[in-house]
Scaffold this motif. Sequence first.
Motif, PDB file in Angstrom:
ATOM      1  N   HIS A 152       0.981  -1.069   0.212  1.00 43.21           N
ATOM      2  CA  HIS A 152       0.058  -0.048  -0.089  1.00 43.21           C
ATOM      3  C   HIS A 152       0.964   1.331  -0.083  1.00 43.21           C
ATOM      4  O   HIS A 152       2.247   1.404   0.101  1.00 43.21           O
TER       5      HIS A 152
ATOM      6  N   HIS B  13       1.572   3.503   2.092  1.00 41.38           N
ATOM      7  CA  HIS B  13       2.236   4.381   3.289  1.00 41.38           C
ATOM      8  C   HIS B  13       3.822   4.392   3.301  1.00 41.38           C
ATOM      9  O   HIS B  13       4.477   3.474   2.695  1.00 41.38           O
TER      10      HIS B  13
ATOM     11  N   HIS C  64       6.329   1.670   3.622  1.00 44.99           N
ATOM     12  CA  HIS C  64       6.181   0.469   2.631  1.00 44.99           C
ATOM     13  C   HIS C  64       6.539   0.779   1.262  1.00 44.99           C
ATOM     14  O   HIS C  64       6.816  -0.031   0.391  1.00 44.99           O
TER      15      HIS C  64
ATOM     16  N   HIS D 283      -7.316  -1.051   5.721  1.00 45.15           N
ATOM     17  CA  HIS D 283      -6.133  -0.373   6.145  1.00 45.15           C
ATOM     18  C   HIS D 283      -5.953   1.070   5.452  1.00 45.15           C
ATOM     19  O   HIS D 283      -5.658   2.158   6.005  1.00 45.15           O
TER      20      HIS D 283
ATOM     21  N   ASP E 280      -0.404  -4.230   5.773  1.00 46.19           N
ATOM     22  CA  ASP E 280      -1.013  -3.750   7.187  1.00 46.19           C
ATOM     23  C   ASP E 280      -2.570  -4.067   7.435  1.00 46.19           C
ATOM     24  O   ASP E 280      -3.011  -3.463   8.098  1.00 46.19           O
TER      25      ASP E 280
HETATM   26 ZN   LIG Z   1       0.364   1.528   6.685  1.00 46.39          ZN
END
Ligand SMILES: [Zn+2]
Length: 271
Positions: free
Chosen positions: A66, A68, A71, A152, A171
């Motif tokens: 994802h 974020h 990551h 998430h 996550d």
């Molecule tokens: Zn995350």
Amino acid sequence: MSVWTEVGDRVFTRRYAFYDQNIGAILGDDGVLIVDTRISHRQADEILEDLKTLTALPVRAVVNTHGHNDHAFGNHRFRPAPIWGHARCRRMIRDTGKAQIAKVAEAIPALAEELAEVVLDPPDRTFDGPSTTVDFDAGGRRIELRHLGRAHTDNDVVVLVPDADVLFAGDLIENGAPPFFGDGYPMEWPATVERLVDLVTGAAVPGHGDVGGKAFVVKSMVEIRTIAELATLVHDGTISLDDAVLRTAYPADTARDPLERALAQLRGELD
Ligand SMILES: [Zn+2]
């Protein structure tokens, strides 16, 4: 010292102390697929250095579970490898990347300098539907990427290695601490993790914390569902938010944010 752990046939994870994060390395016949790239170029370089202790094969592909920072913000160091992710992951990094960096730099000033070096480099191989397949080596080791719904974030991708019974969950689930709900969709998250439960045949690697199996994923689903159910009761006026905070599966000091995010979704504020 952290080490590579083989969680399935030629599928390795390495757990980094920063954010207690799991990075994946899936070995094919002529290359490696890396799952997630950590928060900065320096942290990405650490993955590349550590990879040398595992294999001499080059990185042939990367997946971002994802958008974020922890990551995906090491992505640039893995080029020219193609980087896979959900179409909305690409959009998230493009639209919120700088704000994410500013937020982390403010929270962790010691990291500001290396965050300033980050070249945001979102996935160039994206998919929009429920799933796609990555063939990253000449031997034809197939990796499935699935988007199981919003949870998430709106762009969570699960990485399946069918021939090794390993699943990287990003996550969608975390072990040892509640997942971060700040960009989440708590009212949809339980159903998304229920779909995840059906896919677990062996090891389930969370974005952060201990690797588990189906029982751990079910436990996580129940915990997240409790947030959605309690938020519904608060929204209905059946119980107060303060009461709900005391009834989640999470420590009281971490339960308020998830509940407030769920309430925001119930009020229709997230779309
Ligand atoms: Zn995350």
